[in-house]
Write a protein that holds these residues in place. Structure first.
Motif, PDB file in Angstrom:
ATOM      1  N   LEU A   1       0.805  -1.218   0.000  1.00 25.20           N
ATOM      2  CA  LEU A   1       0.000   0.000   0.000  1.00 25.20           C
ATOM      3  C   LEU A   1       0.841   1.272   0.000  1.00 25.20           C
ATOM      4  O   LEU A   1       0.334   2.348  -0.299  1.00 25.20           O
ATOM      5  CB  LEU A   1      -0.941   0.000   1.208  1.00 25.20           C
ATOM      6  CG  LEU A   1      -1.985  -1.118   1.238  1.00 25.20           C
ATOM      7  CD1 LEU A   1      -2.840  -1.007   2.496  1.00 25.20           C
ATOM      8  CD2 LEU A   1      -2.862  -1.079  -0.007  1.00 25.20           C
TER       9      LEU A   1
ATOM     10  N   VAL B   1       0.730   2.980  -3.468  1.00 27.91           N
ATOM     11  CA  VAL B   1      -0.527   3.413  -4.082  1.00 27.91           C
ATOM     12  C   VAL B   1      -0.340   4.802  -4.685  1.00 27.91           C
ATOM     13  O   VAL B   1       0.116   5.729  -4.005  1.00 27.91           O
ATOM     14  CB  VAL B   1      -1.666   3.427  -3.044  1.00 27.91           C
ATOM     15  CG1 VAL B   1      -2.916   4.074  -3.625  1.00 27.91           C
ATOM     16  CG2 VAL B   1      -1.976   2.015  -2.574  1.00 27.91           C
TER      17      VAL B   1
ATOM     18  N   THR C   1      -1.315  -2.624  -6.710  1.00 23.93           N
ATOM     19  CA  THR C   1      -1.320  -2.520  -5.248  1.00 23.93           C
ATOM     20  C   THR C   1      -2.691  -2.929  -4.721  1.00 23.93           C
ATOM     21  O   THR C   1      -3.634  -3.117  -5.483  1.00 23.93           O
ATOM     22  CB  THR C   1      -1.020  -1.072  -4.797  1.00 23.93           C
ATOM     23  OG1 THR C   1      -2.029  -0.197  -5.318  1.00 23.93           O
ATOM     24  CG2 THR C   1       0.350  -0.617  -5.291  1.00 23.93           C
TER      25      THR C   1
ATOM     26  N   TYR D   1      -5.916  -2.222  -1.752  1.00 22.66           N
ATOM     27  CA  TYR D   1      -6.853  -1.129  -1.508  1.00 22.66           C
ATOM     28  C   TYR D   1      -6.662  -0.600  -0.095  1.00 22.66           C
ATOM     29  O   TYR D   1      -6.556  -1.363   0.866  1.00 22.66           O
ATOM     30  CB  TYR D   1      -8.289  -1.611  -1.680  1.00 22.66           C
ATOM     31  CG  TYR D   1      -8.632  -2.025  -3.090  1.00 22.66           C
ATOM     32  CD1 TYR D   1      -9.041  -1.089  -4.035  1.00 22.66           C
ATOM     33  CD2 TYR D   1      -8.530  -3.360  -3.482  1.00 22.66           C
ATOM     34  CE1 TYR D   1      -9.357  -1.468  -5.330  1.00 22.66           C
ATOM     35  CE2 TYR D   1      -8.841  -3.752  -4.780  1.00 22.66           C
ATOM     36  CZ  TYR D   1      -9.250  -2.801  -5.698  1.00 22.66           C
ATOM     37  OH  TYR D   1      -9.554  -3.179  -6.979  1.00 22.66           O
ATOM     38  N   LYS D   2      -6.623   0.725   0.026  1.00 20.11           N
ATOM     39  CA  LYS D   2      -6.547   1.356   1.337  1.00 20.11           C
ATOM     40  C   LYS D   2      -7.949   1.555   1.911  1.00 20.11           C
ATOM     41  O   LYS D   2      -8.883   1.871   1.186  1.00 20.11           O
ATOM     42  CB  LYS D   2      -5.853   2.715   1.233  1.00 20.11           C
ATOM     43  CG  LYS D   2      -4.345   2.639   1.107  1.00 20.11           C
ATOM     44  CD  LYS D   2      -3.732   4.032   1.167  1.00 20.11           C
ATOM     45  CE  LYS D   2      -2.212   3.948   1.163  1.00 20.11           C
ATOM     46  NZ  LYS D   2      -1.590   5.299   1.238  1.00 20.11           N
TER      47      LYS D   2
END
Length: 214
Positions: free
Chosen positions: A139, A142, A157, A159-160
């Motif tokens: 992350l 990102v 990447t 997902y936040k």
């Protein structure tokens, strides 16, 4: 062998010099010659990516790591303060293959900069796209690949999670799959830092890039 022992175990040069009955200056010269030998044969990024593509590979693993340094006064040391790790150091970016073998490491840069900034210094996204390869990253990367939705991604990447919200199950599953794929990349960094000189660099920081083969 003495130079390799100093790098592997990070013994103080004065102590090691006394044990082998040479001057500290001589041992320091041996150590730097030992560092220069593998550094001279370090592969360039373009050649590494081209070789993977020729062999039919399509994916590499991307990560960054902090090389801690000693704290000194002055402006240069303030540039080496990492807000993420809360310590002074240098930031290195690395690529490994899907089996965790280290392929390339970047120039060691002051840790105040982000991993994304370090990758952009090397135009990593452009070079990956030119070679037809994709990198899987965590992350912290990102936003590195800011290409449009109609372009194949060069960096994948997870997902936040937004503040106060939960990730849906599908995105959680994607994060789990990426983390499982990247586990071998973490092992590569751990193996690299078996060379204890990289656990806290006491040498001049200009030698940091040469310590890890590029």
């Amino acid at each position: 062998m003495i130079g390799l022992a100093a790098l592997r175990h990070d013994q103080r040069l004065a102590d090691l010099a006394g044990a082998v009955d040479v001057s500290r200056t001589t041992l320091d010269r041996w150590l730097k010659e030992t560092i220069d030998l593998p550094a001279a044969k370090a592969p360039r990024l373009e050649r590494v990516l081209a070789k993977i593509a020729r062999e039919g590979g399509s994916v590499v693993l991307l990560d960054g790591s902090l090389i801690p340094t000693q704290r000194r006064v002055g402006l240069p040391i303030r540039r080496r303060w990492s807000a993420k790790h809360k310590r002074h150091g240098l930031l290195g970016i690395a690529l490994t293959d899907t089996r965790g073998r280290l392929l390339w490491t970047s120039t060691a840069r002051p840790a105040r900069g982000s991993e994304i900034t370090a990758c952009r210094h090397d135009d990593l996204v452009g070079r990956l796209r030119a070679a037809g390869l994709t990198a899987i990253a965590d992350l912290g990367f990102v936003g590195l690949d800011d290409s449009g939705p109609d372009t194949d991604p060069a960096v994948i990447t997870g997902y936040k999670k937004r503040k106060g919200k939960k990730l849906p199950p599908a995105k959680k599953l994607v994060n789990q799959l990426i983390a499982a794929e990247r586990a071998v990349c973490e092992h590569a960094f751990a193996h690299l830092k078996n060379w204890r000189v990289l656990t806290k660099l006491r040498l001049d920081v200009k030698w940091a890039t040469r310590l890890a083969p590029r």
